[in-house]
Design a protein around this motif. Structure first.
Motif, PDB file in Angstrom:
ATOM      1  N   ARG A   1      13.286  -3.955  -4.464  1.00  0.00           N
ATOM      2  CA  ARG A   1      13.014  -4.407  -3.095  1.00  0.00           C
ATOM      3  C   ARG A   1      12.044  -3.474  -2.396  1.00  0.00           C
ATOM      4  O   ARG A   1      11.214  -3.877  -1.608  1.00  0.00           O
ATOM      5  N   MET A   2      12.184  -2.201  -2.701  1.00  0.00           N
ATOM      6  CA  MET A   2      11.318  -1.220  -2.060  1.00  0.00           C
ATOM      7  C   MET A   2       9.876  -1.431  -2.476  1.00  0.00           C
ATOM      8  O   MET A   2       8.954  -1.152  -1.725  1.00  0.00           O
ATOM      9  N   VAL A   3       9.691  -1.937  -3.675  1.00  0.00           N
ATOM     10  CA  VAL A   3       8.332  -2.222  -4.138  1.00  0.00           C
ATOM     11  C   VAL A   3       7.693  -3.241  -3.212  1.00  0.00           C
ATOM     12  O   VAL A   3       6.549  -3.084  -2.778  1.00  0.00           O
ATOM     13  N   GLY A   4       8.452  -4.253  -2.885  1.00  0.00           N
ATOM     14  CA  GLY A   4       7.960  -5.263  -1.961  1.00  0.00           C
ATOM     15  C   GLY A   4       7.662  -4.647  -0.601  1.00  0.00           C
ATOM     16  O   GLY A   4       6.672  -4.982   0.038  1.00  0.00           O
ATOM     17  N   TYR A   5       8.520  -3.736  -0.199  1.00  0.00           N
ATOM     18  CA  TYR A   5       8.300  -3.059   1.079  1.00  0.00           C
ATOM     19  C   TYR A   5       7.039  -2.231   1.028  1.00  0.00           C
ATOM     20  O   TYR A   5       6.302  -2.143   2.005  1.00  0.00           O
ATOM     21  N   ALA A   6       6.824  -1.623  -0.098  1.00  0.00           N
ATOM     22  CA  ALA A   6       5.601  -0.832  -0.278  1.00  0.00           C
ATOM     23  C   ALA A   6       4.385  -1.734  -0.122  1.00  0.00           C
ATOM     24  O   ALA A   6       3.391  -1.358   0.491  1.00  0.00           O
ATOM     25  N   MET A   7       4.493  -2.914  -0.668  1.00  0.00           N
ATOM     26  CA  MET A   7       3.405  -3.892  -0.561  1.00  0.00           C
ATOM     27  C   MET A   7       3.145  -4.233   0.904  1.00  0.00           C
ATOM     28  O   MET A   7       2.027  -4.406   1.329  1.00  0.00           O
ATOM     29  N   ASN A   8       4.216  -4.292   1.643  1.00  0.00           N
ATOM     30  CA  ASN A   8       4.091  -4.606   3.055  1.00  0.00           C
ATOM     31  C   ASN A   8       3.231  -3.567   3.757  1.00  0.00           C
ATOM     32  O   ASN A   8       2.443  -3.877   4.638  1.00  0.00           O
ATOM     33  N   ALA A   9       3.371  -2.335   3.317  1.00  0.00           N
ATOM     34  CA  ALA A   9       2.603  -1.250   3.923  1.00  0.00           C
ATOM     35  C   ALA A   9       1.260  -1.075   3.231  1.00  0.00           C
ATOM     36  O   ALA A   9       0.467  -0.233   3.622  1.00  0.00           O
ATOM     37  N   SER A  10       1.020  -1.874   2.202  1.00  0.00           N
ATOM     38  CA  SER A  10      -0.211  -1.721   1.429  1.00  0.00           C
ATOM     39  C   SER A  10      -1.432  -2.197   2.205  1.00  0.00           C
ATOM     40  O   SER A  10      -2.565  -1.988   1.797  1.00  0.00           O
ATOM     41  N   HIS A  11      -1.173  -2.846   3.309  1.00  0.00           N
ATOM     42  CA  HIS A  11      -2.291  -3.392   4.077  1.00  0.00           C
ATOM     43  C   HIS A  11      -3.154  -2.283   4.670  1.00  0.00           C
ATOM     44  O   HIS A  11      -4.364  -2.339   4.627  1.00  0.00           O
ATOM     45  N   HIS A  12      -2.490  -1.279   5.186  1.00  0.00           N
ATOM     46  CA  HIS A  12      -3.244  -0.164   5.752  1.00  0.00           C
ATOM     47  C   HIS A  12      -3.452   0.931   4.708  1.00  0.00           C
ATOM     48  O   HIS A  12      -3.845   2.035   5.029  1.00  0.00           O
TER      49      HIS A  12
ATOM     50  N   LEU B   1      -5.281   2.612   1.515  1.00  0.00           N
ATOM     51  CA  LEU B   1      -6.621   2.666   0.941  1.00  0.00           C
ATOM     52  C   LEU B   1      -6.598   3.481  -0.337  1.00  0.00           C
ATOM     53  O   LEU B   1      -5.876   4.464  -0.417  1.00  0.00           O
ATOM     54  N   PRO B   2      -7.392   3.031  -1.369  1.00  0.00           N
ATOM     55  CA  PRO B   2      -8.207   1.826  -1.350  1.00  0.00           C
ATOM     56  C   PRO B   2      -7.364   0.560  -1.310  1.00  0.00           C
ATOM     57  O   PRO B   2      -6.157   0.611  -1.427  1.00  0.00           O
ATOM     58  N   VAL B   3      -8.035  -0.541  -1.126  1.00  0.00           N
ATOM     59  CA  VAL B   3      -7.322  -1.799  -0.968  1.00  0.00           C
ATOM     60  C   VAL B   3      -6.464  -2.101  -2.203  1.00  0.00           C
ATOM     61  O   VAL B   3      -6.920  -1.972  -3.321  1.00  0.00           O
ATOM     62  N   VAL B   4      -5.234  -2.469  -1.947  1.00  0.00           N
ATOM     63  CA  VAL B   4      -4.316  -2.777  -3.039  1.00  0.00           C
ATOM     64  C   VAL B   4      -4.276  -4.282  -3.287  1.00  0.00           C
ATOM     65  O   VAL B   4      -4.033  -5.041  -2.361  1.00  0.00           O
ATOM     66  N   PRO B   5      -4.543  -4.709  -4.511  1.00  0.00           N
ATOM     67  CA  PRO B   5      -4.509  -6.149  -4.845  1.00  0.00           C
ATOM     68  C   PRO B   5      -3.091  -6.692  -4.871  1.00  0.00           C
ATOM     69  O   PRO B   5      -2.572  -7.050  -5.924  1.00  0.00           O
ATOM     70  N   ALA B   6      -2.472  -6.730  -3.728  1.00  0.00           N
ATOM     71  CA  ALA B   6      -1.083  -7.178  -3.644  1.00  0.00           C
ATOM     72  C   ALA B   6      -0.935  -8.632  -4.058  1.00  0.00           C
ATOM     73  O   ALA B   6       0.155  -9.069  -4.400  1.00  0.00           O
ATOM     74  N   HIS B   7      -2.033  -9.349  -4.048  1.00  0.00           N
ATOM     75  CA  HIS B   7      -1.955 -10.765  -4.412  1.00  0.00           C
ATOM     76  C   HIS B   7      -1.636 -10.939  -5.895  1.00  0.00           C
ATOM     77  O   HIS B   7      -1.235 -12.009  -6.324  1.00  0.00           O
ATOM     78  N   ARG B   8      -1.822  -9.854  -6.667  1.00  0.00           N
ATOM     79  CA  ARG B   8      -1.493  -9.935  -8.094  1.00  0.00           C
ATOM     80  C   ARG B   8      -0.038  -9.616  -8.350  1.00  0.00           C
ATOM     81  O   ARG B   8       0.391  -9.553  -9.488  1.00  0.00           O
TER      82      ARG B   8
END
Length: 113
Positions: A41-52, A54-61
């Motif tokens: 679950r924390m991984v998903g949370y990390a993704m949530n913070a991946s927006h800000h 850098l560099p850009v994280v391809p969370a869509h993958r």
DNA sequence: GTAATGACCTTGG
DNA sequence: ACCAAGGCCATTA
């Protein structure tokens, strides 16, 4: 704040950034690769913070175990994730990755420690 | 400070 | 095979 979770986030970002183009993975796979299999679950949370992040994280993958785009709602637009995936020759139908099993990229296997 | 929620997964019945 | 519950840990209310 600014503690170990920062490192955890960075590790998640690192793995996500290692995902080859046209491939997808799951939160559990990343979590397991980091040794925090139960903290998927924390991984998903990390993704949530991946927006800000850098560099850009391809969370869509990154999708869930079902190959479903559960996090599309958290993107800039709900269609951004699907379009991004389609941009990588990944077919999406009903918010689900086609041939997810084939496109699945498991760090535990691909990177193989 | 406690309580509830969440881009999930595994196990038990 | 399907349905229900638990766990994990950070963020938010």
């Amino acid at each position: 704040m600014k503690k170990l979770q920062n490192d955890f986030f960075e590790q998640v970002y690192a793995v996500v950034r290692l995902i080859p183009e046209g491939r997808v993975t799951s939160y559990g796979a990343i979590a397991r690769y980091l040794g925090t299999a139960k903290s998927s679950r924390m991984v998903g949370y990390a993704m949530n913070a991946s927006h800000h992040a850098l560099p850009v994280v391809p969370a869509h993958r990154v999708v869930n175990r079902n190959g479903l785009l559960t996090g599309k709602n958290h993107f800039i637009t709900i269609t951004a994730m699907q379009e991004a995936l389609e941009s990588e020759q990944i077919k999406i139908v009903n918010d689900e990755v086609i041939a997810f099993k084939t496109l699945f990229w498991d760090p535990n296997i691909e990177l193989e420690l």
